[in-house]
Design a protein around this motif. Structure first.
Motif, PDB file in Angstrom:
ATOM      1  N   TYR A 128       0.830  -1.189   0.000  1.00 27.89           N
ATOM      2  CA  TYR A 128       0.000   0.000   0.000  1.00 27.89           C
ATOM      3  C   TYR A 128       0.878   1.257   0.000  1.00 27.89           C
ATOM      4  O   TYR A 128       2.069   1.203   0.296  1.00 27.89           O
ATOM      5  N   SER A 129       0.265   2.378  -0.320  1.00 32.13           N
ATOM      6  CA  SER A 129       1.017   3.622  -0.497  1.00 32.13           C
ATOM      7  C   SER A 129       1.851   3.992   0.719  1.00 32.13           C
ATOM      8  O   SER A 129       2.931   4.564   0.595  1.00 32.13           O
ATOM      9  N   LYS A 130       1.359   3.673   1.897  1.00 36.16           N
ATOM     10  CA  LYS A 130       2.070   4.038   3.132  1.00 36.16           C
ATOM     11  C   LYS A 130       3.246   3.116   3.442  1.00 36.16           C
ATOM     12  O   LYS A 130       4.063   3.437   4.320  1.00 36.16           O
ATOM     13  N   ARG A 139     -13.261   2.132  -3.670  1.00 44.22           N
ATOM     14  CA  ARG A 139     -12.321   3.016  -2.993  1.00 44.22           C
ATOM     15  C   ARG A 139     -10.911   2.440  -3.014  1.00 44.22           C
ATOM     16  O   ARG A 139     -10.030   2.894  -2.287  1.00 44.22           O
ATOM     17  N   LEU A 187      -2.307   7.930  -6.219  1.00 50.29           N
ATOM     18  CA  LEU A 187      -2.613   8.140  -4.808  1.00 50.29           C
ATOM     19  C   LEU A 187      -4.023   8.713  -4.658  1.00 50.29           C
ATOM     20  O   LEU A 187      -4.389   9.678  -5.313  1.00 50.29           O
ATOM     21  N   ASN A 188      -4.810   8.070  -3.809  1.00 49.52           N
ATOM     22  CA  ASN A 188      -6.187   8.502  -3.522  1.00 49.52           C
ATOM     23  C   ASN A 188      -7.128   8.372  -4.715  1.00 49.52           C
ATOM     24  O   ASN A 188      -8.207   8.981  -4.726  1.00 49.52           O
ATOM     25  N   HIS A 200      -8.007   7.658 -12.123  1.00 49.47           N
ATOM     26  CA  HIS A 200      -9.154   7.112 -11.424  1.00 49.47           C
ATOM     27  C   HIS A 200      -9.141   5.593 -11.510  1.00 49.47           C
ATOM     28  O   HIS A 200      -8.444   5.005 -12.329  1.00 49.47           O
ATOM     29  N   HIS A 235      -0.447   0.480  -8.426  1.00 50.06           N
ATOM     30  CA  HIS A 235       0.011   1.867  -8.332  1.00 50.06           C
ATOM     31  C   HIS A 235       0.631   2.328  -9.648  1.00 50.06           C
ATOM     32  O   HIS A 235       1.157   1.522 -10.419  1.00 50.06           O
ATOM     33  N   LYS A 280     -10.031   7.042  -6.900  1.00 47.73           N
ATOM     34  CA  LYS A 280     -11.313   6.436  -6.532  1.00 47.73           C
ATOM     35  C   LYS A 280     -12.107   6.116  -7.790  1.00 47.73           C
ATOM     36  O   LYS A 280     -11.838   6.639  -8.877  1.00 47.73           O
ATOM     37  N   SER A 337      -5.553  -0.512  -2.258  1.00 47.49           N
ATOM     38  CA  SER A 337      -4.914  -0.465  -3.572  1.00 47.49           C
ATOM     39  C   SER A 337      -3.512  -1.053  -3.490  1.00 47.49           C
ATOM     40  O   SER A 337      -2.620  -0.479  -2.870  1.00 47.49           O
TER      41      SER A 337
END
Length: 310
Positions: free
Chosen positions: A209-211, A237, A228-229, A266, A251, A231, A248
């Motif tokens: 994940y992104s984090k 989501r 990132l983010n 998107h 990426h 939707k 997600s």
């Protein structure tokens, strides 16, 4: 002065969930996807899967000024046979896409492919980058590198990734994915050292994940996560849903020069790609299999669509 818009470049990332043919590849553990297996992977089911992936890719153009995607990174494709069938014998054949792909040591035989329109991208170079597995781990997918000229005259460098899974737990498997992330950075560094003002895109299923530290390593190396983010418009989501939770693992990253051309990203969650989540509520990707149970859907992931203006 009115700026002149030269062209729109539409980029898709899509994990297509076990796009296998129906033949055994010597030395690969692909027995599940054979006609006589518990999955009953027949020619009918195979060609239905190709039709579905074709439909999904073509439909990704709906909100991008009506033209077909110019390029797509596809993960979980078995071999050259399935990519040839997808581009030459499925409904996608009229788009006249071409492709390059890896031939990895992955034990199940799954690979990474780059699908592209020769009208939008003139291929210059491509090669696979092998990942050396740490002790005790199975071989994973090669990284795919490709470069080519786009319609603006710029050279676009593409790095396509399908990182090792989370099997065995995140703590045990993440060091392997970190090796992949560091190799991605090495490739980016090499491009920057050998090219003037390159455009670089990194995309795929990173199984993180992104984090997570692996992706933060890439971001901290002057790459921006365009996805990132991101939707969807119909309830998604994330690109993947597990036990009712969206996330997600897919990426798209761009270097600074390409970010200047970036317009939006998107998740493509058209209703036909979704089904009701009867256990947890809401919707989830309409997948092909749940274990050995055939559901007849598209994929357990949803596509990411990024749009650039040159």
């Amino acid at each position: 002065m009115i700026a002149l818009l030269l062209f729109i470049f539409t980029f898709v990332e899509y994990n297509v969930e076990n796009l296998f043919d129906t033949m055994h590849d010597q030395g690969k553990q692909d027995e599940e996807f054979l006609p006589n297996s518990s999955y009953h992977w027949t020619r009918y089911r195979y060609w239905r899967k190709l039709d579905h992936i074709s439909q999904a890719l073509v439909s990704c153009s709906d909100t991008t000024l009506g033209h077909l995607p110019d390029m797509a990174v596809l993960t979980e494709v078995e071999n050259d046979t399935v990519m040839r069938d997808l581009t030459r014998r499925s409904p996608l054949r009229n788009a006249r896409y071409e492709y390059v792909m890896t031939n990895s040591p992955d034990q199940r035989g799954i690979d990474v492919a780059l699908l592209y329109s020769p009208f939008a991208f003139r291929l210059l170079n491509n090669h696979a980058v092998r990942i050396n597995p740490p002790v005790g781990h199975r071989p994973t997918r090669d990284i795919l590198y490709a470069s080519g000229i786009i319609m603006s005259g710029d050279t676009l460098h593409v790095i396509a990734v399908h990182a090792p899974s989370r099997a065995g737990g995140e703590a045990q498997s993440q060091p392997y994915r970190m090796i992949v992330a560091k190799k991605v950075i090495d490739i980016v560094d090499s491009i920057n050292q050998n090219s003037q003002h390159p455009l670089i895109i990194v995309a795929g299923d990173f199984n993180d994940y992104s984090k997570d530290a692996t992706l933060q390593l890439i971001v901290n190396h002057n790459m921006t996560e365009a996805s990132l983010n991101a939707k969807g418009l119909n309830g998604a989501r994330g690109t993947y849903r597990y036990h009712g939770e969206w996330g997600s693992l897919d990426h798209i990253f761009c270097n600074d020069r390409l970010v200047e051309k970036f317009k939006f990203c998107h998740i493509y969650d058209a209703p036909f790609l979704l089904e009701e989540d009867k256990k947890y509520g809401g919707v989830k990707p309409h997948r092909t299999f749940l274990g050995p149970r055939y559901l007849g859907g598209f994929s357990d992931h949803l596509p990411l669509v990024a749009v650039f203006a040159f």
